[in-house]
Design a protein around this motif. Structure first.
Motif, PDB file in Angstrom:
ATOM      1  N   UNK A  36      -4.048 -41.757  -1.014  1.00 30.74           N
ATOM      2  CA  UNK A  36      -4.567 -41.692  -2.379  1.00 30.74           C
ATOM      3  C   UNK A  36      -5.015 -40.309  -2.796  1.00 30.74           C
ATOM      4  N   UNK A  37      -5.904 -39.645  -2.053  1.00 27.98           N
ATOM      5  CA  UNK A  37      -6.327 -38.308  -2.445  1.00 27.98           C
ATOM      6  C   UNK A  37      -5.178 -37.293  -2.408  1.00 27.98           C
ATOM      7  N   UNK A  38      -4.229 -37.470  -1.527  1.00 27.35           N
ATOM      8  CA  UNK A  38      -3.105 -36.537  -1.455  1.00 27.35           C
ATOM      9  C   UNK A  38      -2.206 -36.661  -2.679  1.00 27.35           C
ATOM     10  N   UNK A  39      -2.029 -37.864  -3.213  1.00 24.32           N
ATOM     11  CA  UNK A  39      -1.185 -38.053  -4.392  1.00 24.32           C
ATOM     12  C   UNK A  39      -1.932 -37.741  -5.678  1.00 24.32           C
ATOM     13  N   UNK A  40      -3.251 -37.854  -5.666  1.00 27.43           N
ATOM     14  CA  UNK A  40      -4.035 -37.640  -6.877  1.00 27.43           C
ATOM     15  C   UNK A  40      -3.925 -36.203  -7.379  1.00 27.43           C
ATOM     16  N   UNK A  50      -2.377 -39.606 -17.101  1.00 27.76           N
ATOM     17  CA  UNK A  50      -2.780 -40.259 -15.859  1.00 27.76           C
ATOM     18  C   UNK A  50      -2.754 -41.777 -16.071  1.00 27.76           C
ATOM     19  N   UNK A  51      -2.110 -42.519 -15.187  1.00 29.58           N
ATOM     20  CA  UNK A  51      -2.109 -43.982 -15.336  1.00 29.58           C
ATOM     21  C   UNK A  51      -3.532 -44.538 -15.339  1.00 29.58           C
ATOM     22  N   UNK A  52      -3.740 -45.604 -16.061  1.00 30.29           N
ATOM     23  CA  UNK A  52      -5.064 -46.177 -16.250  1.00 30.29           C
ATOM     24  C   UNK A  52      -5.714 -46.556 -14.921  1.00 30.29           C
ATOM     25  N   UNK A  53      -4.930 -47.076 -13.965  1.00 29.64           N
ATOM     26  CA  UNK A  53      -5.517 -47.496 -12.699  1.00 29.64           C
ATOM     27  C   UNK A  53      -5.865 -46.325 -11.795  1.00 29.64           C
ATOM     28  N   UNK A  54      -5.339 -45.128 -12.077  1.00 28.36           N
ATOM     29  CA  UNK A  54      -5.613 -43.965 -11.236  1.00 28.36           C
ATOM     30  C   UNK A  54      -6.720 -43.078 -11.805  1.00 28.36           C
TER      31      UNK A  54
END
Length: 78
Positions: A36-40, A50-54
């Motif tokens: 998660x942090x690597x893709x963020x 930015x997608x709503x869930x992210x």
């Protein structure tokens, strides 16, 4: 009937062992999100991209909405 007297305690021991292993795995970080942090970091800083869930938004102290939230609600009305 004698087999039940053997299998029930054996089953309880196996369940307790499974719970202990699961709690050990959780405490040692086996279920931590490593991707998660690597893709963020690949997301833009623009909130509408930015997608709503992210999204990681923090609530405003006075209850006002972000610009991205206002544009999303405007498009939902039409």
């Amino acid at each position: 009937m004698q087999i039940v007297m053997i299998l029930v305690p054996l089953m309880l021991i196996l369940v307790a062992l499974g719970l202990l292993l699961f709690s050990w795995a959780v405490k040692n970080g086996q279920y931590d999100d490593m991707d998660g942090p690597a893709h963020r970091i690949l997301y833009d800083d623009d909130k509408d991209m930015i997608p709503r869930e992210a999204r990681r938004t923090e609530p405003k102290p006075d209850g006002e909405k972000d610009e991205a939230d206002q544009t999303d609600t405007d498009t939902d009305k039409g």
